[in-house]
Design an enzyme around this catalytic site. Sequence first.
Site, short mmCIF file in Angstrom:
data_model
loop_
_atom_site.label_atom_id
_atom_site.label_comp_id
_atom_site.label_asym_id
_atom_site.label_seq_id
_atom_site.Cartn_x
_atom_site.Cartn_y
_atom_site.Cartn_z
N ASP A 242 -7.71 7.16 19.68
CA ASP A 242 -6.78 7.61 18.66
C ASP A 242 -5.48 7.92 19.42
OD1 ASP A 242 -5.48 8.44 16.41
OD2 ASP A 242 -7.02 9.85 15.75
C1 BGC Z 1 -4.48 9.18 13.39
C2 BGC Z 1 -5.09 7.79 13.28
C3 BGC Z 1 -4.01 6.76 13.21
C4 BGC Z 1 -3.13 6.88 14.43
C5 BGC Z 1 -1.98 5.89 14.45
C6 BGC Z 1 -3.45 9.27 14.50
O1 BGC Z 1 -2.76 10.47 14.40
O2 BGC Z 1 -5.49 10.13 13.61
O3 BGC Z 1 -5.92 7.71 12.16
O4 BGC Z 1 -4.55 5.48 13.08
O5 BGC Z 1 -2.55 8.19 14.46
O6 BGC Z 1 -1.03 6.21 13.50
#
Ligand code: BGC
Length: 758
Positions: free
Chosen positions: A232
Amino acid sequence: MEAEKLKELIGKMTLEEKAAFCSGADFWHTEGLERLGIPASMVSDGPHGLRKQDEKADHLGVNESIKAVCFPAGCGTAASFNRELLVEMGRVLGKECQAEGVSVILGPAVNIKRSPLCGRNFEYYSEDPLVASEMAGALVEGIQSQNVGTSIKHFLANNQETRRMTASSQIDERTLREIYLAAFEGAVTKKKPWTVMCSYNKINGVYAAENKKYLTDVLRGEWGFDGYVMSDWGAVNDRVADLKAGLDLEMPSSMGLNDKLIVEAVKNGTLEEGVVDRAVERILNIVYRFEENRDKNAIFDRDKDHEAARRVAEESMVLLKNEDNLLPLSEERKVAFIGRFAEKPRYQGGGSSHINSHKVTSALDASAGNDNIIYAQGYGVEKDETDEALLAEAVKAAAEAEAAVIFAGLPDSFESEGFDRSHMALPACQNRLIEEVAKVQPNVVVVLHNGSPVEMPWISKVKGVLESYLGGQAVGSAQYDILFGKVNPSGKLPETFPVKLEDNPSYLNFPGEKDLVEYREGVFVGYRYYDKKKMEVLFPFGYGLSYTTFSYTNLKLDSRRIKDTEGLTVSVEVTNTGSRAGKEVVQLYVADKESTVMRPVKELRDFAKVELQPGETKTVTFTLGKRAFAYYSTQIHDWHVESGEFTVMIGKSSRNVVLQEDVYVESTVTIPVHYTTDSTFGDVMENPKAAQIVKGLMSQNMLGGSDEGGSVTSEAISGEMIEAMMRYMPLRGVLSFAGGSGVGAKELQALIDKLNEA
Ligand code: BGC
């Protein structure tokens, strides 16, 4: 690209180049390498629309992305219980990605809705792992059918936003297997997502990003995952440890910092170069899978896709109450639409999934052409306090009409990625509005916009409730068509609506103390808990009304006795007994009638959605395998079925079982028992062979020595009582109580050895 060629290509890369491939080139791209003609590859959020950012990048939905189409969020699509619909939604998203050159869309998000308070529940599917993994799997299938990858997320046990980057989810092995891993398992094993996104949190003290047990042993070893794992955004803590654990791609770019650490670790011998090669190979395998299957003709037809979003929205709404068949409403009658959400609906959540919608249809927009609609704003959206003027205007409008539809729900500031809700209530001004309108208008329908359950203190004062979840950009058309009967509602709740927050099983342990979040409710999440406790709920899991009626008959099991290695075929007939076409979600639950471990009363093991014309009957068939009857045994670290009777139930909801039949399932696995001096006589009696051996001892005067202690058949104490009392007596008890029996420590050990051989 073939594996050999890929290996050859990687062979031409320097260690520095390979290390660079282990993190993104920037916020949204994997690295490219001109020298070898390796293209960079774009990934984008996800999950219910395309959030492709061009320049200013962020992962919180702050900066603008391209105009795109917002589908209903996971909370709603799960309520459709319609796998084909999600496959279709996936196909549309996949085509959009092809048109925009996006290789992987960051979703679906399958984390279990453990507490109604999780800020991100709106993106998630269900409190039930089967629903979560089946719906996610369907979306994966649809997207990947277009040769675009998915990233099932957030692996693992990321069920809250509070301290999401540091908290540790403390979960026992069985609960992890039966609930939290299970939400991913079916989607991964059956639909093979190209990538998996690991979560920010720790699991039992170890960051998900460096948790070899889950990233490698379970995901790859047990489930056969063969894509790449990405972090993530910002989930990497210790890059080298993460790489070893199985985290291939760090996102976003570490700006070279972690590349250096990787190179250093290889050079100083603490990291094998093969581990770096393996990660690069996994990443490039997916990069080329996309590159070599580009659809050059794909176009992003936003208007067409808006219609697809509308079809999904129509099935994602749940009719929760319809007293006196107030709905559907008639377009011939004067109806007051009340509430700001009628004009400006809340149709998606905040954060990384936020879509820059190319257009939005509100219920008011959809009512254009119906001159019998009047509108009053009713409340200010982001506030708890009542605006008295808006309230008075709304009450007046309601009194003038023949029915009032109140568009209520949670504002963005109440529910979003990045933080959790602090309570389960609607804004106070909305609750008051509903109460005041209900005083002047007997025909009130509340239409809700929210990603997770809300309390409904006014439930007995309104005749109708339509849960529209966060319905995507075509939300208003779907709402209007359901309210006026052009669409027959067919959604069912993928979660329980408790009466109040305090009823929720995670209540005492959510969001935990500092960084420790104890999942003490264990497997008793959602209906598994409410059913076990026989608690009253506001609306049960699986519940939802239709404008038609369905009846169920002829439940048949193809066998009354099976081995746990055999399948069981279950069929049931469903008839539309009303006068409108409609869709019904047939739910199959299984209950273990007797078990030596704590088990939920029943668990959803399959479901199917069928469309039926008035009077039409269809036969729905399910095939159940071992897992439908099993629990996860922490003794053998595997799924296990205890021999015995199980009940197969067909329900209209978790609280409305209409048909049931029993089947005997015989286990083919015996869990080995090792007897010790602490084993009880009861433990031993469970094994017939062992029971024979101790029978002799039991019949001796175990309670109180030889003579006076009494014979086992005295008046005060019956044989059954003796047996019941003896059940919890440890074998070593013979030393203390069986005076005169001639059994000493040596004899006892010999007996135990004998038992262990039995
Ligand atoms: C989120 C993810 C997301 C990623 C990219 C993170 O803060 O938890 O779900 O895909 O950012 O935007």
